[in-house]
Write a protein that holds these residues in place. Structure first.
Motif, PDB file in Angstrom:
ATOM      1  N   LEU A   1      -0.835  48.985  20.456  1.00 39.87           N
ATOM      2  CA  LEU A   1      -0.587  48.079  19.329  1.00 39.87           C
ATOM      3  C   LEU A   1      -1.753  48.105  18.351  1.00 39.87           C
ATOM      4  N   LEU A   2      -2.957  48.106  18.885  1.00 40.91           N
ATOM      5  CA  LEU A   2      -4.125  48.149  18.000  1.00 40.91           C
ATOM      6  C   LEU A   2      -4.043  49.347  17.048  1.00 40.91           C
ATOM      7  N   ALA A   3      -3.576  50.491  17.576  1.00 42.63           N
ATOM      8  CA  ALA A   3      -3.509  51.698  16.758  1.00 42.63           C
ATOM      9  C   ALA A   3      -2.411  51.625  15.708  1.00 42.63           C
ATOM     10  N   GLY A   4      -1.530  50.621  15.790  1.00 41.22           N
ATOM     11  CA  GLY A   4      -0.488  50.460  14.769  1.00 41.22           C
ATOM     12  C   GLY A   4       0.890  50.921  15.205  1.00 41.22           C
ATOM     13  N   ASN A   5       1.026  51.304  16.463  1.00 37.80           N
ATOM     14  CA  ASN A   5       2.338  51.748  16.947  1.00 37.80           C
ATOM     15  C   ASN A   5       3.290  50.575  17.146  1.00 37.80           C
ATOM     16  N   SER A   6       4.582  50.871  17.211  1.00 36.78           N
ATOM     17  CA  SER A   6       5.569  49.943  17.751  1.00 36.78           C
ATOM     18  C   SER A   6       5.842  50.379  19.186  1.00 36.78           C
TER      19      SER A   6
END
Ligand code: NAD
Length: 502
Positions: A181-186
């Motif tokens: 999540l931190l990396a921006g994924n869903s």
């Protein structure tokens, strides 16, 4: 105020367990309408009936995650914003600690004295740690000549499928979800069918923390249907898996048969715990043996299931380990005095009892345990079991039993210890007990394992990477900043600065 067995029993009777899937921020039943029982392994009774997600539900969840990713509701937010939401999630986990602790204990039989202190705290700490790291990570610039600027940046993969085990549900999920999540994924999370409850609850709490709908979806269901559908889905960009080596290999196949999605797998282990005669504190080392194999009822990928002991202290160690096994006898997990609970289900119970039977058949010497316990409860309790005079070729030394069963193997010198330790298809972790600094370093360098503990067992934290060699895993590490490698693409942007040259 410290809660008693009576308090926890009362709370368990009143608990409302979550039972629906969480897709696009909504609680929904499975499209098929099917449900499956979440069973309390301490009693064999049903806690609740949970929506049984299958391929159709996975497809809905993946499409919702894909839409969320593409419209940027999370992926395009600043790292600081994402970090704040993860920190808020950690705070809300603490605020809901009693409920989460109880759900985890009911679902997988984990003693209540640990499910809060260890599982809730560690999960919250993991989300907070990655949240705090969010705006402290920089890209790179390549050492180009003056005619170009080479930018090296990280981008999220897109949609990540997380498929997780039941032995530390909240903790394993946090190791996957926080960096992804931190990396921006869903994310679409498919928790183990033995442990859906806290996974769904954390999904709800994540919404409350400000992680937008569709970014974290939770689909409980069976591995062969829901897990497989996630592994094969063409709109999933990466799979993060923890579980058995057998299923880890299946995910590599699913990837090859579909869209070559990135796969990282943390899988099984058969940790050698090696005690030399010059161990600095034999009392401490022997005490750690019980913890290494009987804590969490031995249901640990890093369990020190092979105890290698130098021959000059072998008889003494065998006797002391056998004598201390009883102190890890399982009991009611709701009792704060209980150190070990039941194993997770009847399937696991049968498997463990089969290994114990075959250990004796193969000629290992049973020096403690070996039986089921508390059958009157309807639960799945196994005595802490110790075999001495184990040969490393025996099945109990080669297979991951994933239960409270220890095999003790004698060795004569350092060379033999190293050879036995490495003679396994696994390579997750190892431990060495010695006062000799040179030997400690030589052993640590020679052991083919992702983590080596010297004069301790399983003492690490979120700052250190975790993952195995050989068939204990592939495709990257959990924990620490290294985990981000699993959830990001590294992109090169090469800019011509117009100063000549190519
Ligand atoms: P498992 O492999 O049976 O299941 C793990 C997950 O995979 C579950 O969610 C399950 O539903 C899913 N699954 C099962 N069959 C599947 C299939 N055919 N296709 C797709 N998905 C499928 O493992 P488990 O029994 O839940 O957990 C125990 C194992 O996990 C042990 O081997 C243990 O060593 C390992 N483990 C490893 C680590 C680590 O970090 N290395 C940590 C914890 C547990």
């Amino acid at each position: 105020m410290t809660k008693t067995l009576a308090d926890w029993t009362e709370a368990a009777a009143a608990v409302t367990a979550p039972h629906q899937m969480l897709i696009n921020g909504e609680h929904i039943d499975a499209r098929s309408g099917e449900r499956f029982a979440a069973t309390n392994p301490a009693t064999g009774t049903t806690i609740t009936e949970v929506a049984l997600g299958d391929a159709a539900d996975i497809d809905t969840a993946v499409r919702s995650a894909r839409t969320a990713f593409e419209d940027g509701r999370w992926s395009q937010r600043s790292p600081r914003d994402r970090g704040q939401a993860l920190i808020r999630l950690a705070e809300l986990i603490h605020a809901n600690a009693d409920e989460l602790q109880l759900l985890e204990t009911l679902d997988v039989g984990k003693p209540i004295r640990y499910s809060g202190r260890v599982d809730v705290n560690q999960a919250a700490h993991t989300y907070a740690w990655y949240g705090e790291a969010a705006d402290k990570l920089y890209g790179e610039i390549a050492p180009t000549g003056p005619s170009a600027l080479g930018l090296i940046t990280r981008e999220p993969l897109g949609v990540v499928g997380a498929v997780t085990p039941w032995n530390f549900p909240m903790m394993m999920n946090s190791w996957k979800l926080a960096p992804a999540l931190l990396a921006g994924n869903s994310v679409v999370l498919k928790p183990a069918e033995q442990s859906p409850l806290t996974a769904i609850r954390i999904g709800e709490i994540a919404l409350e923390a400000g992680i937008p709908p569709g970014v974290l979806n939770v689909v409980p269901g069976y591995g062969e249907t829901a897990g497989r559908a996630l592994g094969l889905h063409p709109l999933v960009d990466g799979i993060t898996f923890t579980g058995s080596t057998k299923v880890g290999k299946l995910f590599l196949e699913y990837s090859g048969r579909s869209n070559m999605k990135r796969v990282s797998a943390e899988t099984g282990g058969k940790t050698p715990n090696i005690i030399f005669a010059d161990a600095p504190d034999l009392d401490f080392a022997v005490g750690a043996v019980g913890f290494s194999i009987f804590w969490n009822t031995g249901e640990m990928c890093i369990a020190g299931s092979r105890l290698l002991v130098e021959r000059s202290i072998y008889d003494e160690v065998v006797e002391r380990v056998a004598d201390s096994a009883e102190s890890w006898s399982p009991g009611n997990p709701l009792d704060p005095a209980t150190k070990a609970g039941p194993v997770v289900d009847d399937v696991q119970l049968e498997m463990i009892m089969g290994y114990i039977e075959r250990g004796s058949d193969e000629g290992a010497r049973l020096v403690a345990g070996g039986n089921r316990m508390h059958t009157e409860t309807g639960g799945y309790f196994v005595e802490p079991t110790v075999f001495a005079d184990v040969d490393n070729d025996m099945e109990i030394a080669r297979d991951e039993i994933f239960g409270p069963v220890l095999g003790i193997i004698p060795f004569d010198d350092q060379e033999e210890a190293l050879a036995i330790a490495n003679d396994t298809r696994y390579g997750l972790s190892a431990a060495v007990w010695t006062s000799n600094l040179g030997r400690a370093h030589t052993m640590a360098a020679g052991l083919k394992a992702g983590t080596v503990w010297v004069n301790n067992f399983d003492t690490s934290d979120i700052t250190a990477p975790f993952g195995g060699y050989k068939e204990s895993g592939c495709g990257g590490k959990d924990k620490s900043r290294h985990a981000l490698d699993k959830y990001t693409h590294i992109k090169t942007t090469w800019i011509n600065l117009g100063r000549g040259g190519i």
